[in-house]
Design a protein around this motif. Structure first.
Motif, PDB file in Angstrom:
ATOM      1  N   GLY A 168       0.633  -1.139  -0.070  1.00  0.00           N
ATOM      2  CA  GLY A 168      -0.018   0.053   0.067  1.00  0.00           C
ATOM      3  C   GLY A 168       0.735   1.351   0.181  1.00  0.00           C
ATOM      4  N   LYS A 406      -2.207  -3.624   3.416  1.00  0.00           N
ATOM      5  CA  LYS A 406      -2.274  -2.589   2.238  1.00  0.00           C
ATOM      6  C   LYS A 406      -3.416  -1.675   2.719  1.00  0.00           C
ATOM      7  CE  LYS A 406      -2.480  -2.502  -2.639  1.00  0.00           C
ATOM      8  NZ  LYS A 406      -2.648  -3.126  -3.977  1.00  0.00           N
ATOM      9  N   PRO A 407      -4.577  -1.954   2.928  1.00  0.00           N
ATOM     10  CA  PRO A 407      -5.676  -0.993   2.967  1.00  0.00           C
ATOM     11  C   PRO A 407      -5.420  -0.095   4.168  1.00  0.00           C
ATOM     12  CG  PRO A 407      -6.544  -3.154   3.498  1.00  0.00           C
ATOM     13  CD  PRO A 407      -5.361  -3.505   2.956  1.00  0.00           C
ATOM     14  N   ARG A 408      -4.712  -0.767   5.090  1.00  0.00           N
ATOM     15  CA  ARG A 408      -4.316   0.343   6.438  1.00  0.00           C
ATOM     16  C   ARG A 408      -3.543   1.291   5.943  1.00  0.00           C
ATOM     17  NH1 ARG A 408      -8.329  -0.839  10.242  1.00  0.00           N
ATOM     18  NH2 ARG A 408      -8.682  -2.892  10.162  1.00  0.00           N
ATOM     19  N   GLU A 410      -2.815   2.254   3.061  1.00  0.00           N
ATOM     20  CA  GLU A 410      -3.304   3.409   2.014  1.00  0.00           C
ATOM     21  C   GLU A 410      -4.034   4.246   2.800  1.00  0.00           C
ATOM     22  OE1 GLU A 410      -3.495   0.464  -2.097  1.00  0.00           O
ATOM     23  OE2 GLU A 410      -5.146   0.651  -0.601  1.00  0.00           O
TER      24      GLU A 410
END
Length: 650
Positions: A168, A406-408, A410
């Motif tokens: 991310g 990854k989403p964290r 990002e």
């Protein structure tokens, strides 16, 4: 070939943010380099104008960037047609100087990137000026990290960009320098500093091609406050370029390179993973005020491992004060421990309200500069682990994959998939240990004042004239002269053959220690039988043996080294080596940190004295053109540093 040193640092804005791009050749087949590049530009929704002229026609108007997607055999001819019309020409083809062929040239001002480059990527402008398949997954052009990568290997650099994206961590830009007919990687990186003002600059270098350009880049970055993280290939194979020596050659090019990077607050890392993690940490959190790290964990074992990992990457895990431990325990059960690691226990680590109070108390204490919390992916808010936090804080999960965080990342949360990654990310935020302001000395021409290798006695005179105190000595060609010098200097003495400095006297059997009035006649007769004159030197009783040396390196110029000395200097491996350009003051700090400050108050003044001796030798080498100058050993006698031997090699 246009010499790289003839080019000033170019304005890279037309390259990174082009208004007009010409894709020349390779468009007739879907798999052609031109077709793949056009697809990247289209899918990235590049906002500039894209031209596709026939390679035989050249350009009828000026463009910012021309991408030459033609075979190597046609590259020079096409380059001639567009020379002066394109500000930059990116040449994808290979098969020029690197394979023994001719070099690409320009005569009317077009600057060549490459050849043998995969091109470049600048996400803010949706400029995917590359054919590389690795960028197929990056056409969304996510950016905002402030990180930019310059790589001498295009394929490897592309893999780093995609590896970062898996976490991310989306790089804002990338340039592959290729075979560097005009623009080397360090010059490109200097241009990036000016054109885009990155938050962090990442480098992959396959070797140091010009030490002066590298030093200029590091100085530019330090002056602008931009952290530099570099993966440098070839360090394991690097060796000393000094003349055969048992002292000044101890320090390898690896050590010298590391000293230069650290002097400018830059990081050298050992793998592409470390490069990504360090860039991620600096991008999200920037520099911390210090190296003191607080650990918050629900597992005692994980806390112990974290403490070991943090120590291994240069961070400190201090014991917290009694007052802070008391404030922390006010939020915790009696079975918890607040010493550091702060073990909140397994039953408490899942309580976000408690975790938030513990982390806030730790951050506000003034006793730590960084925090690592061993917890769950969704605890970034409770831990205060977010981008731009006043005190860098990381949440470490255990045994996850990059995709899980990854989403964290990002979203601006600093959550890492494993403990090792978290500790390395945190370590990247540690402040630089040193800061210098210097320019590399040029290597002196071969027209020095030495016509041949000085003898041992001539070396002693040269070193003494340079300002280094030398133990009393005299020259002798007869036994009677040896006895006279012995009486004058005081027994015992050392007898040494006065051979050329390039000859190792001890290994050649030309040194005798502890020569007394009773043994002097016999020893002198034996040594003088070779026909070589002797040096009779006072044998001082030193409290410590040190060494100092300087060698002439084809890249770094004069390299100074110093440390613990004596006959076994190679085994002691307690040496500091660096380009002399970094200065005596910086050398003093490094010697103190590595050697003399380990026992407080015991060796005061020795670091400055040893640095002064080393730089006196550097001045001697600079003045005479010597390839090597060294004193081993230097004895510490009544607090003074005295040369007991010297070698000057032409």
């Amino acid at each position: 070939m246009t010499n790289q040193s003839d080019l000033r640092v170019p304005d890279l804005r037309p390259l990174l943010s082009p208004a007009t791009v010409a894709v020349i050749g390779g468009t007739s087949r879907e798999t052609g380099l031109g077709a793949r590049t056009l697809r990247h530009l289209r899918e990235a929704q590049f906002g500039g104008e894209v031209l596709t002229p026939d390679p035989r026609d050249g350009l009828d108007r000026d463009v910012d960037v021309a991408l030459l997607c033609v075979p190597a055999a046609a590259a020079q001819e096409v380059l001639n047609r567009i020379d002066g019309r394109a500000t930059f020409a990116v040449v994808f083809a290979s098969g020029f100087e690197e394979t023994g062929g001719s070099s690409l040239t320009t005569a009317r001002g077009t600057i060549v990137l490459g050849p043998n480059t995969v091109g470049l990527y600048h996400a803010p402008d949706h400029a995917l000026l590359t054919f590389a398949q690795a960028f197929d997954s990056l056409v969304d052009c996510r950016h905002g990290s402030g990180a930019f990568l310059v790589s001498q290997s295009g394929a490897f650099g592309a893999r780093v960009v995609t590896a970062a994206a898996r976490y991310g961590f989306h790089l804002d830009g990338f340039i592959g320098s290729g075979n560097e007919v005009h623009l080397d990687a360090c010059t490109l990186a200097r241009g990036v500093l000016t054109a885009v003002e990155p938050r962090v600059l990442l480098l992959y270098l396959e070797g140091i091609r010009d030490a002066g350009t590298l030093q200029a880049l590091l100085a530019d970055a330090e002056r602008r406050g931009v952290p530099v993280v570099c993966l440098l290939g070839g360090l394991s194979a690097a060796g000393s370029t000094a003349a055969a020596s048992h002292t000044a050659a101890v320090s390898t090019d690896t050590a010298v390179t590391r000293e230069l990077f650290e002097a400018y607050g830059a990081m050298l890392v050992g793998s592409d993973r470390e490069l990504v993690l360090a860039g991620l940490g600096l991008s999200l959190m920037g520099r911390a005020a210090g190296r003191r790290t607080g650990i918050v964990t629900g597992s005692g074992g994980a806390g112990v491992v974290a403490a070991d990992l943090l120590s291994s990457v240069g961070l400190e895990v201090p014991v917290l004060s009694a007052g802070l431990r008391e404030r922390l325990m006010a939020h915790l059960p009696d079975i918890a421990s607040a010493r550091n690691p702060v073990d909140v226990t397994a039953q408490t680590i899942g309580d976000d309200a408690t975790l938030e109070k513990v982390c806030a108390t730790l951050r506000e204490s003034g006793e730590v500069d960084l925090v690592v919390v061993i917890g769950r992916e969704n605890q970034a808010a409770a831990a205060g682990a977010h981008a731009g936090a006043a005190l860098p804080t990381v949440v470490a999960t255990l045994d996850r994959e990059p995709a899980s965080v990854k989403p964290r990342i990002e979203a601006g949360e600093v959550v890492l998939p494993d403990l090792d990654s978290a500790c390395r990310v945190l370590a990247s935020c540690a402040p630089p240990r040193w800061s210098v302001d210097a320019c590399l000395r040029p290597v002196a021409a071969d027209s020095g004042s030495l016509d041949s290798d000085p003898t041992a006695s001539e070396s002693l005179r040269l070193v003494a004239d340079a300002g280094v105190e030398v133990a009393g000595w005299g020259a002798a060609t007869t036994v009677a002269e040896v006895l006279t010098h012995g009486e004058g200097l005081g027994w015992p003495v050392v007898l040494k053959s006065d051979v050329a400095a390039g000859v190792h006297k001890a290994r050649a059997g030309g040194v005798r220690l502890d020569v007394t009035a009773a043994t002097a006649r016999e020893v002198a007769t034996e040594l003088l039988a070779s026909g070589i004159p002797l040096i009779v030197a006072r044998q001082l009783r030193a409290s410590m043996e040190l060494f100092a040396g300087v060698r002439r390196d084809p890249q770094w110029g004069l390299v100074v080294s110093a440390g613990l000395g004596g006959a076994h200097v190679e085994l002691l491996d307690r040496t500091v080596a660096m380009p002399a350009a970094l200065g005596a003051e910086h050398f003093t700090r490094r010697l103190a940190a590595e050697l003399f400050d380990r026992v407080a108050g015991r060796y005061d003044g020795l670091a400055a004295g040893l640095a002064a001796a080393a730089f006196a030798l550097a001045d001697l080498a600079d003045r005479t053109g010597a390839a090597l100058v060294e004193c081993n050993p230097l004895g510490v006698v009544d607090g003074r540093i005295v040369a007991l031997d010297a070698r000057v090699v032409r």
